[in-house]
Design an enzyme around this catalytic site. Structure first.
Site, mmCIF file in Angstrom:
data_model
loop_
_atom_site.group_PDB
_atom_site.id
_atom_site.type_symbol
_atom_site.label_atom_id
_atom_site.label_comp_id
_atom_site.label_asym_id
_atom_site.label_seq_id
_atom_site.Cartn_x
_atom_site.Cartn_y
_atom_site.Cartn_z
ATOM 1 N N GLY A 196 0.562 -1.857 0.752
ATOM 2 C CA GLY A 196 0.950 -0.696 1.525
ATOM 3 C C GLY A 196 2.398 -0.614 1.941
ATOM 4 N N SER A 197 2.571 -0.051 3.114
ATOM 5 C CA SER A 197 3.801 0.619 3.517
ATOM 6 C C SER A 197 5.019 -0.276 3.616
ATOM 7 C CB SER A 197 3.559 1.263 4.866
ATOM 8 O OG SER A 197 4.765 1.599 5.481
ATOM 9 N N SER A 198 6.168 0.373 3.421
ATOM 10 C CA SER A 198 7.446 -0.314 3.550
ATOM 11 C C SER A 198 7.830 -0.502 5.010
ATOM 12 C CB SER A 198 8.524 0.455 2.804
ATOM 13 O OG SER A 198 8.596 1.766 3.290
ATOM 14 N N SER A 199 6.985 -0.090 5.951
ATOM 15 C CA SER A 199 7.262 -0.338 7.365
ATOM 16 C C SER A 199 6.537 -1.578 7.872
ATOM 17 C CB SER A 199 6.873 0.876 8.214
ATOM 18 O OG SER A 199 7.742 1.946 7.929
#
Lengths: 144, 418
Positions: A63-66
């Site tokens: 998942g996310s790049s955060s």
């Protein structure tokens, strides 16, 4: 007692705590509450567990790049895992530790260890050393 | 092989240009090492996704860079923040969080980033040339930059995006390398009816299917005749990057690295072919909605990615001076609003359109909290993220149907796939 030598991915302080061995990969963004460390993904098998103070065994990340922002927020809030043991390096998640170290916030060590070896640590108090050694110290009795 | 820094890069990391530049270079070098890169390469520009508030630590990080005297070395545009600094709409972020979100946006400005505050920088004048290396964040911007502009970037997340911009460098890996840019998978849409392929909904619907089918691989779409327009490619890429880890797609005969199918595949056979059927397209459209049977809607949201001036024109045409029964949130950037003009904007607002600038309705609390609320959208990306981030159930529809539904307050669904 189990012991294994992992490869240090991001240097950090030695850490010990009850093992939290995840059965499935997790997305930190949306999957872990940045304020509490609670696993918030309702579809994850370890939903309801908390990563804070645990030696966290990750079979994979998605998942996310955060994800890095969530891990940094956990470190700053004192809710980070005591150490991170992962099957393969994830540059996005580990960036949270790299930035924490730059900020001067005490950050846990992260090591690589094949996921086939993770299950053997479940239910134990585990210590991860700065040289990458992962060793169980004692059985962990939840609630004790 | 280990990462090999140049003497210049080592000197920067050791503090020659100040502590902020040193911190950025060290973060970049550590990340490059984890990614298995052997060297850093120069980048020509950056698009920074890191100024969206997720917690105080991100604000403190940006302020540390400012205090260390860091400045971006290349052109760096900013993605959306958590606040609408233009005052177009009210964001329900209060007290200390609002203050920290504002401080974060200010810190990125002080680092020298441009206050573009848009997820569509490529329609706000930031268009790197084909073949140049850049360091971009925000999944839809990354995929547009690689696929439609032909510039080269990986998906740069929080912290690494600004570190690359300050260092003017990025790890030499992934989509920066030509050998990783050729398509492995063919996504054949030639069996779909022409009327569907020429409709607006085809692109978000096919994008969401493409992302699910292709995942993180590079794919090439075949069976498209004629360029569908930049807004269609924008919608396709955004949807694909929200259902899969898509960083680059090709469309044979349309995108710059795919003059034809063979060129997109680099002269090698495809590893797999996805033959898209009308039933698959219909299923992909259905999956964009989570509230199929709603008999009313509470709001409409459009503009993910941010609306272009041309899309604002289309909205104005469809509203046609009528009064809306439920709010229609139109998310866009300052670039598009400037082009659209204040009088036309005021007319839209009188009709009941809520202009959202600098940010959008799925990244920060803007829409009213409605228990069991139903949101209609024409964006595949909004459809993917709205249920989790806003609590609204979603109905997916074309822009024309979104506007008709906003006028009546009930779902009007006239366009169906395939």
């Amino acid at each position: 007692m189990m012991a294994a030598r992992g490869e240090v991915l991001v240097a950090g302080a030695a850490g010990s705590g009850p093992a939290l061995v995840l059965d499935q990969p997790i997305s930190f963004w949306g999957g872990v509450d940045p304020k509490t460390g609670g696993i918030a993904d309702v579809r994850h098998p370890q939903h309801g567990e908390n990563v804070a103070g645990r030696v966290l065994f990750l079979p994979g990340t998605i998942g996310s790049s955060s994800a890095s922002a969530v891990l940094l927020e956990l470190v700053r809030g004192g809710r980070a895992p005591a150490a991170i043991v992962m099957h393969e390096p994830d540059a996005i998640l580990l960036l949270g530790l790299i930035v924490a170290r730059e900020m001067g916030w005490p950050a846990p060590v992260a090591v690589r260890l094949d996921r086939a070896q993770h299950a053997g640590f479940a239910g134990n108090i585990v210590a991860v050393e700065p040289d990458g050694t992962v060793a169980s110290r004692a059985s962990h009795v939840p609630g004790a | 092989m280990a990462l090999d820094l140049t003497d210049e890069e080592r000197a920067v990391a050791a503090g020659r240009d100040g502590e902020g530049a040193a911190m950025a270079m060290r973060i970049l070098a550590e990340s490059a090492r984890l990614l298995g890169a052997t060297e850093l390469i120069p980048v020509r520009s950056a698009h920074i996704d890191g100024a969206l508030y997720h917690g105080d630590s991100g604000t403190l990080f940006a302020e540390r860079l400012v205090a260390g005297g860091a400045k971006v070395a290349v052109r760096a545009t900013l993605n959306v923040g958590a606040l609408d600094l233009t005052g177009s709409c009210r964001v329900r972020l209060e007290g200390a969080e609002r203050d920290m979100a504002r401080r974060m946006m200010r810190a990125y400005r002080e680092l020298g980033c441009e206050p573009s505050w848009t997820c569509a920088p490529y329609q706000a004048g930031h268009r790197p040339e084909k073949g140049t290396d850049v360091a971009w964040g925000e999944s839809n911007a990354v995929v547009f930059c690689n696929s439609v502009l032909g510039a080269r970037t990986n998906r740069y997340g929080d912290f690494l995006d600004i570190a690359c911009a300050i260092a003017g460098r990025a790890p030499d890996t992934g989509l920066h390398r030509v050998e990783n840019r050729r398509a492995r998978v063919v996504f054949d849409v030639s069996a779909l009816p022409a009327p569907f392929l020429s409709s607006e909904i085809a692109w978000p619907v096919l994008g969401s299917l493409f992302g699910r089918e292709i995942g993180s691989a590079v794919g090439v779409v075949t069976g498209i005749t004629g360029h569908p327009g930049e807004d269609a490619l924008k919608a396709f890429g955004a949807a694909a990057a929200s259902t899969g880890a898509v960083g680059l797609f090709h469309i044979a005969g349309v995108t710059p690295e795919a003059p034809d199918l063979e060129a997109a595949l680099g002269g090698q056979p495809a590893v797999a072919t996805v033959a898209v059927t009308p039933a698959m397209a219909l299923d992909a459209q259905r999956r964009l909605s989570t509230a199929e049977r709603a008999d009313r809607i509470d709001a409409v949201a459009i503009g993910s990615p941010h609306l272009s001036p041309r899309e604002l024109d289309a909205l104005e045409r469809l509203v046609a001076g009528r009064r809306l029964a439920v709010p229609l949130f139109a998310c866009t950037g300052r670039h598009a609003l400037d082009a659209f003009g204040p009088d036309r904007r005021a007319a839209l607002e009188r009709a009941g359109v809520v202009i959202v600038a600098d940010t959008c309705v799925v990244v920060t609390p803007i829409m009213a909290e409605v228990a069991g609320g139903v949101l209609m959208t024409n964006s595949g990306k909004f459809a993917q993220y709205a249920p989790g981030n806003t609590g609204y159930a979603v109905l997916y529809a074309s822009l024309a149907d979104c506007v008709e539904s906003a006028v009546t307050g009930r779902p009007v669904l006239r366009e169906l796939a395939a």
